[in-house]
Write an enzyme that holds these catalytic residues in place. Structure first.
Site, mmCIF file in Angstrom:
data_model
loop_
_atom_site.group_PDB
_atom_site.id
_atom_site.type_symbol
_atom_site.label_atom_id
_atom_site.label_comp_id
_atom_site.label_asym_id
_atom_site.label_seq_id
_atom_site.Cartn_x
_atom_site.Cartn_y
_atom_site.Cartn_z
ATOM 1 N N ARG A 36 0.810 -1.215 0.000
ATOM 2 C CA ARG A 36 0.000 0.000 0.000
ATOM 3 C C ARG A 36 0.845 1.268 0.000
ATOM 4 N NH1 ARG A 36 -2.937 -1.737 2.878
ATOM 5 N NH2 ARG A 36 -5.135 -1.290 2.645
ATOM 6 N N THR A 37 1.758 1.376 0.998
ATOM 7 C CA THR A 37 2.536 2.606 1.118
ATOM 8 C C THR A 37 3.474 2.773 -0.064
ATOM 9 O OG1 THR A 37 2.447 2.406 3.517
ATOM 10 C CG2 THR A 37 4.076 3.918 2.623
ATOM 11 N N LYS B 128 23.135 -9.897 1.358
ATOM 12 C CA LYS B 128 24.546 -10.288 1.307
ATOM 13 C C LYS B 128 25.330 -9.683 2.465
ATOM 14 C CE LYS B 128 24.439 -10.340 -3.740
ATOM 15 N NZ LYS B 128 24.770 -9.483 -4.891
ATOM 16 N N ARG C 89 11.552 2.645 4.447
ATOM 17 C CA ARG C 89 10.825 1.978 5.531
ATOM 18 C C ARG C 89 11.766 0.933 6.122
ATOM 19 N NH1 ARG C 89 4.838 -0.595 5.416
ATOM 20 N NH2 ARG C 89 4.372 1.596 5.808
ATOM 21 N N HIS D 120 5.273 7.038 11.516
ATOM 22 C CA HIS D 120 4.877 6.842 10.120
ATOM 23 C C HIS D 120 4.258 8.172 9.707
ATOM 24 C CE1 HIS D 120 3.609 5.203 6.428
ATOM 25 N NE2 HIS D 120 2.877 4.178 6.811
#
Lengths: 188, 332
Positions: free
Chosen positions: B76-77, B104, B126, B154
């Site tokens: 969504r974001t 890695k 994020r 957020h």
């Protein structure tokens, strides 16, 4: 153009007073109706912010003369400017309000001052996204010369000779309490 | 003496007062000022119109590159940011943790420095660790937008929530906002608490005591043990998603019991204000924290939130990318 910048300015000259502005707008209205042979498909789009008040006044005069209220819209060109890279402060983005398609319409774009032509270039770019008009004509209250793009107005209120350091400000009674066109110069 | 034509042209075009964001990044609501938040909301209004056009694109960020650096899964974001960037004509790149060099063993700092060496114009990040976006923002010259850091903040979610409420109610000050659910683990709750209290609203929390942070009063909010205490006065009810993992960790006995005590359904809603707004940051657990009838009902603005999310993110990208920076400004 309303410049709320921090530079100090001094009024040099009043180019048009309220009465002259009214008569000029009436003349422009007649020219628009004459050239376009009436109001068929005619649409007025005012460029924020000065062009918006002028477009509204022209629209009212057309309604008085032809008894028809033609559609009108507002275009904000902040998102179409060509000077992002200069790093200057960004103006507030205003709302563009064109709630109809411009497809096959005859658009008269309205602004208060025509100067370098970049605002009009940006406005035309924005308009094309709303549909392909029959044509776009340009009406301005003041043409102050110093074009940097090949842009010209179809309807001109008054041509004014200015120096590049001058600023031409159109005051509107709706926001400034009076109708007046003044030339201001910077004092540093 | 003739000025540089670019600047002269800008002076001609610029007939509005300018307001700017304070910094180069958007990291959290906590450090933002009221006028910054208002600037973002006002700007977002104009961008909302772009998404209703036939041609949903403006050339504003043409040639700019926005990188979505998502170390936590998100559809969504991330999609919202991608659409926002593309509507501004920017190019986007999506990097997700599983497919990246992080697997890695590359550190966050190295990932960032490598990206910066390729000259992007904005990083949207994020991460599961609180403060990760702040670290990146300190290290990089490029604007950084926090798309969620751990349980911390957020900010873009809170901004779109503020926008939605302001649009529907015409104001924010004086409103009573109820946030219900797992406050402890919710960055959405934290950002919204900061946001709504800053803008003059009264925030009331409700949820199981096990999921209420210890010193929540210090954030300027009231918390209530039972849902029925917050419903009657609330102008806005914001439901948070409850996660199944929390049950396994012992925060509540069963989802069914949670739903009985803190789920929003038509029965509970009977006590609410007639013009109440129901919100949810998504994704919803239908039937758990919110019933389908409420989620799809007339008071729900959940889908408006999603629409507004694109507009708000467009506004942020516009304000941050190519914005005025002190070092670049020259005197008129």
């Amino acid at each position: 153009m309303r410049d709320k910048g921090k530079m100090k300015k001094r009024d040099k000259e009043t180019v048009m007073d309220g009465e002259t502005i009214e008569r000029t707008l009436l003349r422009i209205t007649h020219e628009i109706l004459e050239r376009n042979r009436g109001v068929g498909d005619l649409v007025l789009i005012g460029i924020r912010t000065g062009g918006v008040y002028l477009a509204e006044r022209i629209r009212e005069r057309i309604e008085q003369l032809e008894k028809v209220r033609i559609p009108s819209g507002i275009i904000d060109i902040a998102l179409y400017r060509d000077d992002f890279a200069t790093g200057l402060p960004r103006p507030l983005v205003g709302k563009t309000e064109i709630p109809f398609s411009l497809k096959d319409k005859r658009v008269v774009l309205v602004d208060d001052v025509l100067y370098t032509g970049r605002t009009v270039r940006a406005a035309m770019d924005a308009l094309i996204d709303f549909g392909r008009p029959q044509f776009i004509q340009l009406a301005v209250l003041i043409d102050r010369g110093h074009r940097e793009l090949p842009i010209q107005a179809d309807y001109v209120g008054k041509k004014v000779v200015t120096a590049p350091q001058d600023e031409v400000n159109v005051l509107f009674r709706e926001v400034d309490g009076q109708d007046r066109v003044i030339i201001q110069e910077k004092i540093s | 003496m003739v000025d540089d034509p670019g600047r002269v042209a800008a002076r001609q075009i610029s007939d509005k007062p300018t307001r700017q964001l304070a910094g180069k990044d958007i990291l959290g609501i906590q450090e933002m000022s009221v006028s910054e938040i208002e600037l973002i909301l006002d700007t977002a209004e104009s961008f909302k119109e772009v998404s209703t056009r036939e041609i949903k694109k403006v050339p504003t960020l043409r040639g700019k590159m926005v990188i979505n650096l998502f170390f936590e899964a998100s559809t969504r974001t991330r999609t919202s940011f991608e659409i926002a960037a593309k509507r501004l004509s920017a190019d986007t790149i999506n990097i997700s943790a599983s497919s990246s060099s992080v697997v890695k063993g590359e550190t966050l700092i190295d990932t960032a420095k490598n990206l910066e060496a390729m000259n992007p114009d904005c990083i949207v990040v994020r991460h599961s660790a609180a403060g990760a976006p702040h670290l990146l923002a300190r290290l990089m010259r490029v604007p950084v937008i926090n798309a969620g850091d751990g349980a911390h903040e957020h900010p873009t979610q809170a901004l779109l929530d503020l926008f939605t409420v302001r649009e529907k109610k015409g104001r924010l000050a004086g409103l009573k906002v109820a946030i219900v659910g797992d406050i402890l683990h919710s960055r959405v709750a934290r950002s919204n608490i900061y946001g709504f209290t800053k803008m003059g609203a009264e925030v009331h929390l409700s949820g199981p005591r096990t999921m209420m942070p210890a010193e929540v009063e210090r954030m300027g909010v009231r918390w209530h043990t039972s849902l029925s205490e917050v419903i009657p006065q609330a102008d806005v009810i914001m439901m948070l998603r409850i996660q199944l993992e929390r049950q396994e960790a012992g925060f509540f006995p069963t989802l069914r019991e949670y739903s009985r005590f803190f789920g929003l359904n038509l029965e509970v809603l009977k006590a609410a204000q007639p013009a109440v707004l129901i919100m949810h940051p998504g994704p919803m657990n239908r039937g758990v924290e919110i019933s389908p009838e409420v989620a799809d009902g007339p008071f729900s603005v959940i889908l408006d939130q999603v629409t507004n999310g694109v507009a708000v993110r467009m506004a942020l990208l516009y304000l941050l990318v190519g914005g005025e920076r002190e070092a670049e400004r020259s005197d008129p």
